[in-house]
Design a protein around this motif. Structure first.
Motif, PDB file in Angstrom:
ATOM      1  N   LEU A  44       0.851  -1.092   0.061  1.00  0.00           N
ATOM      2  CA  LEU A  44      -0.064   0.160   0.254  1.00  0.00           C
ATOM      3  C   LEU A  44       0.761   1.295  -0.022  1.00  0.00           C
ATOM      4  N   MET A  45       1.983   1.039   0.616  1.00  0.00           N
ATOM      5  CA  MET A  45       2.553   2.341   0.870  1.00  0.00           C
ATOM      6  C   MET A  45       3.591   2.447  -0.202  1.00  0.00           C
ATOM      7  N   SER A  46       3.802   1.441  -1.240  1.00  0.00           N
ATOM      8  CA  SER A  46       4.477   1.740  -2.456  1.00  0.00           C
ATOM      9  C   SER A  46       3.634   2.258  -3.519  1.00  0.00           C
ATOM     10  N   VAL A  47       2.168   1.977  -3.407  1.00  0.00           N
ATOM     11  CA  VAL A  47       1.533   2.481  -4.294  1.00  0.00           C
ATOM     12  C   VAL A  47       1.094   4.114  -3.912  1.00  0.00           C
ATOM     13  N   LEU A  48       0.945   4.342  -2.785  1.00  0.00           N
ATOM     14  CA  LEU A  48       0.652   5.843  -2.323  1.00  0.00           C
ATOM     15  C   LEU A  48       1.596   6.710  -2.623  1.00  0.00           C
ATOM     16  N   ASN A  49       3.021   6.024  -2.311  1.00  0.00           N
ATOM     17  CA  ASN A  49       4.310   6.988  -2.510  1.00  0.00           C
ATOM     18  C   ASN A  49       4.282   7.141  -4.099  1.00  0.00           C
ATOM     19  N   ALA A  50       3.987   6.086  -4.967  1.00  0.00           N
ATOM     20  CA  ALA A  50       4.054   6.304  -6.543  1.00  0.00           C
ATOM     21  C   ALA A  50       3.177   7.073  -6.854  1.00  0.00           C
ATOM     22  N   ILE A  51       2.027   7.284  -6.282  1.00  0.00           N
ATOM     23  CA  ILE A  51       0.885   8.219  -6.752  1.00  0.00           C
ATOM     24  C   ILE A  51       1.460   9.656  -6.626  1.00  0.00           C
ATOM     25  N   VAL A  52       2.032   9.857  -5.167  1.00  0.00           N
ATOM     26  CA  VAL A  52       2.298  11.224  -4.992  1.00  0.00           C
ATOM     27  C   VAL A  52       3.561  11.559  -5.756  1.00  0.00           C
ATOM     28  N   TYR A  53       4.439  10.599  -6.112  1.00  0.00           N
ATOM     29  CA  TYR A  53       5.608  10.939  -7.135  1.00  0.00           C
ATOM     30  C   TYR A  53       5.099  11.380  -8.201  1.00  0.00           C
ATOM     31  N   SER A  54       4.005  10.454  -8.836  1.00  0.00           N
ATOM     32  CA  SER A  54       3.624  10.778 -10.102  1.00  0.00           C
ATOM     33  C   SER A  54       2.995  12.322  -9.923  1.00  0.00           C
ATOM     34  N   VAL A  55       2.234  12.670  -9.216  1.00  0.00           N
ATOM     35  CA  VAL A  55       1.384  13.848  -9.139  1.00  0.00           C
ATOM     36  C   VAL A  55       2.611  14.972  -9.048  1.00  0.00           C
ATOM     37  N   SER A  56       3.371  14.984  -8.314  1.00  0.00           N
ATOM     38  CA  SER A  56       4.668  15.828  -8.308  1.00  0.00           C
ATOM     39  C   SER A  56       5.355  16.221  -9.368  1.00  0.00           C
TER      40      SER A  56
END
Length: 202
Positions: A44-56
C-alpha cells in the motif's frame, strides 16, 4: 495492537521517531503486527508513494529536455515506479535482516519489516510536503530534501540498532553500509527488469 492509533498517538510516534528513533523502534516492534499485514502495508505504501511521486512530476515546472535527470524515463510510468519501489523495499528489508544477522543481530524479518513500513509512512508525508513546497518555495523544498536525507540515515541507524539488539550505533551504521552494497546488486537486477518491461510496453 488491538485498536487503531489515535491522531495524538500518531503525532507522538512521529516526534519520537524524529528525535528518539530507538524508542520509536521499540514501540513499533512491540505492536506485534502479523507479517501478512505488514507486507500488505508495504504494498500500500509503495502505491501511495508512487501516486504522490507521479502527481509531483505533473505539478513540477517543465524541465530542459537536454538536462540530465536522476530518474530514468521509465519511472514516469506510475506502474513501473510502483513495482520498482516495492522491489527496492523488499530488497532493503532482507538486506538489513540478512547482513545484520550475519554479524550477530537478533532481528526477525517482522521487526525490520514494521520499521521499513513506518519509514515509508514518513516518506509519504515528506513527499507530499515537498510537492507543495516546490511550487512556492523551491529553495526551501531542496533544503528540506537534503536535511531529511541526512536525518533519515540517523533514524534508520537507530532502527537497525534496536531491531538487531546491538546497542551500538556505529556497528548499526556499518550494517547499513554493507546492506547498501548488497542492495546495489539487487537493485541493478531490478532496474534491468524494469527496463525490459518498459521496452516491452513501448
Amino acid at each position: 495492537m488491538g485498536r487503531g492509533m489515535t491522531q495524538a498517538e500518531f503525532k507522538a510516534l512521529l516526534l519520537e521517531t524524529l528525535f528518539r528513533p530507538r524508542e520509536a523502534a521499540r514501540a513499533l516492534i512491540g505492536f506485534g503486527l502479523p507479517q501478512q499485514i505488514l507486507w500488505m502495508a508495504l504494498v500500500l505504501m509503495s502505491v501511495l508513494n508512487a501516486i504522490v511521486y507521479s502527481v509531483s512530476l505533473r505539478l513540477a515546472p517543465p524541465m530542459d529536455p537536454t538536462a540530465p535527470t536522476l530518474m530514468p524515463p521509465a519511472f514516469h510510468s506510475p506502474l513501473l515506479f510502483t513495482l520498482f519501489l516495492l522491489g527496492a523495499l523488499v530488497i532493503t528489508v532482507y538486506a538489513l535482516f540478512w547482513v545484520g544477522g550475519m554479524l550477530g543481530g537478533k532481528a526477525a524479518v517482522q521487526d525490520v519489516l514494521v520499521l521499513i513500513c513506518w519509514l515509508q509512512v514518513l516518506r509519504l508525508i515528506l513527499q507530499a510536503a515537498v510537492a507543495v513546497l516546490v511550487l512556492a518555495l523551491p529553495t526551501v523544498a531542496a533544503l528540506l530534501i537534503f536535511v531529511s536525507s541526512v536525518w533519515g540515515i540517523y533514524i534508520l541507524t537507530g532502527f537497525v540498532d534496536t531491531a538487531h539488539r546491538y546497542d551500538n550505533m556505529l556497528k548499526s551504521f556499518g550494517i547499513i553500509i554493507l546492506s547498501i552494497a548488497a542492495m546495489a546488486v539487487g537493485l541493478s537486477i531490478l532496474l534491468n527488469l524494469v527496463g525490459v518491461a518498459a521496452m516491452g510496453g513501448a
